[in-house]
Design a protein around this motif. Structure first.
Motif, short mmCIF file in Angstrom:
data_model
loop_
_atom_site.label_atom_id
_atom_site.label_comp_id
_atom_site.label_asym_id
_atom_site.label_seq_id
_atom_site.Cartn_x
_atom_site.Cartn_y
_atom_site.Cartn_z
N VAL A 59 0.82 -1.21 0.00
CA VAL A 59 0.00 0.00 0.00
C VAL A 59 0.86 1.26 0.00
O VAL A 59 0.34 2.36 -0.24
CB VAL A 59 -0.95 0.02 1.22
CG1 VAL A 59 -1.96 -1.12 1.12
CG2 VAL A 59 -0.17 -0.08 2.52
N ASP A 79 -0.33 -3.91 3.46
CA ASP A 79 -1.63 -3.52 4.02
C ASP A 79 -1.76 -4.10 5.44
O ASP A 79 -1.81 -5.33 5.62
CB ASP A 79 -2.74 -4.06 3.13
CG ASP A 79 -4.12 -3.57 3.58
OD1 ASP A 79 -4.19 -2.77 4.54
OD2 ASP A 79 -5.14 -4.01 3.00
N GLN A 81 -4.31 -3.85 7.62
CA GLN A 81 -5.66 -4.08 8.15
C GLN A 81 -5.93 -5.54 8.52
O GLN A 81 -6.44 -5.80 9.62
CB GLN A 81 -6.71 -3.59 7.14
CG GLN A 81 -8.14 -3.71 7.67
CD GLN A 81 -9.16 -3.10 6.73
OE1 GLN A 81 -8.80 -2.53 5.70
NE2 GLN A 81 -10.42 -3.21 7.07
#
Length: 341
Positions: A59, A79, A81
């Motif tokens: 990202v 990423d 998350q």
């Protein structure tokens, strides 16, 4: 007469030139022997393949190809998350487990209290049974003397049997209460497992940020943000910008006088105006022979013909550069000269 003098003069000149050439050749040979040099040399640097330790989509990619970075600089970010959600789930599981342990502990405490009460009933029943037995023992001798009636004796015997029955029931209740005490050992052990899961989740979350382990130069970057990165698969190469060395291939006839720690001078073909100081770090102990000496299917392969001219084998000598600058590039051609001893 003049012709004879002229011939002698030319003979002297030729002889002098010949002696000078021989002396010069001996000087060159000696110089080469004491201070060998080679132009079969190339520049190298310590490199690592920069690869993530977790799977995920890139990202953020703040670096560019051939960019210089400092130790600790962010190279790219996976990423975070999914890893944040995994960590949050593990932490929630720990909170739920702690609540379950508290509730279970309360139940265990109640079970212990019940077991203590049952044990107290056992002691009371023992006392009642002993009292009933003592009463019967005192009354039975009085029956033959007529001081007590047979009915009174029967009542005492019934009281003793009743007390013994109550004692048996109390003992059974006590064993049942002791057996019902469960404990929280299994939940506590499970808590350690959940704590390990939390630690692993935090570690994986930290792996989403890939940072430079040292000062270096980004090489062969051919991707961009949005690319899915697999754990263990390199994204690009990082070359050290502080540790450069030249691998110089010297003839095997020169190796006897080359030792680790010997000073050397190096210059790059891209800029021959500047020379760099270096130190011999190591001497190679093996190269693959071009002809002969190797094995094929477990058997030595020896060529059936030999060249009339035998070219000396060359072995790599690693020279560490003392003060490298921006002129150094991996694979650049160089010339290495060892200082005279």
């Amino acid at each position: 007469m003049k012709k004879t003098k002229s011939s002698r003069r030319w003979t002297a000149i030729v002889l002098a030139l010949t002696l000078a050439a021989i002396g010069l050749a001996m000087y060159v040979v000696r110089s080469i022997d004491q201070a060998p040099r080679t132009d079969d040399a190339y520049v190298y640097a310590d490199t690592i393949n920069v690869a993530p330790e977790v799977n995920g989509r890139i990202v953020e990619l703040p670096v560019a190809d051939n960019q210089r970075v400092k130790k600790g600089d962010l190279l790219f970010r996976i990423d975070p998350q999914p890893f944040e959600e995994t960590l949050a789930k593990a932490e929630a599981s720990l909170k739920a487990l702690d609540s379950e342990i508290k509730l279970t502990q309360r139940t265990v405490d109640a079970q212990k209290f019940a077991a203590a009460a049952a044990q107290a009933n056992v002691e009371h029943a023992k006392a009642a049974s002993e009292q009933a037995g003592d009463s019967l023992a005192r009354l039975e001798p009085l029956l033959t003397k007529g001081f007590v009636s047979a009915e009174r004796i029967e009542q005492a015997r019934t009281a003793k049997r009743s007390a013994q029955s109550q004692l048996s029931a109390a003992l059974l209740d006590a064993r049942r209460a002791e057996a019902s005490i469960s404990g929280v050992d299994a939940l506590v052990a499970k808590r350690e497992v959940v704590k390990s899961e939390i630690a692993l989740a935090r570690l994986n979350l930290s792996y989403t940020e890939v940072r430079a382990p040292g000062d270096g130069i980004v090489l062969n970057l051919k991707t961009s943000a949005g690319q899915f990165a697999a754990a263990g698969h390199p994204v690009f190469t990082l070359a050290s910008s502080s540790r450069w060395y030249v691998v110089a291939n010297f003839r095997e006839t020169d190796l006897a006088n080359i030792k680790a720690g010997r000073h050397a001078q190096v210059y790059l073909l891209g800029d021959t105006s500047r020379r760099y100081n270096g130190t011999v770090e190591s001497i190679g102990y093996g190269v693959f022979p071009d002809d002969g000496g190797s094995e094929v299917a477990g058997l030595p392969r020896v060529p059936r013909s030999l060249n009339w001219v035998r070219v000396a084998q060359r072995f790599p000598v690693r020279i560490l550069i003392e003060q490298p600058d921006a002129a150094f590039r991996i694979g650049a051609s160089a010339v290495a000269m060892l200082n005279a001893k």
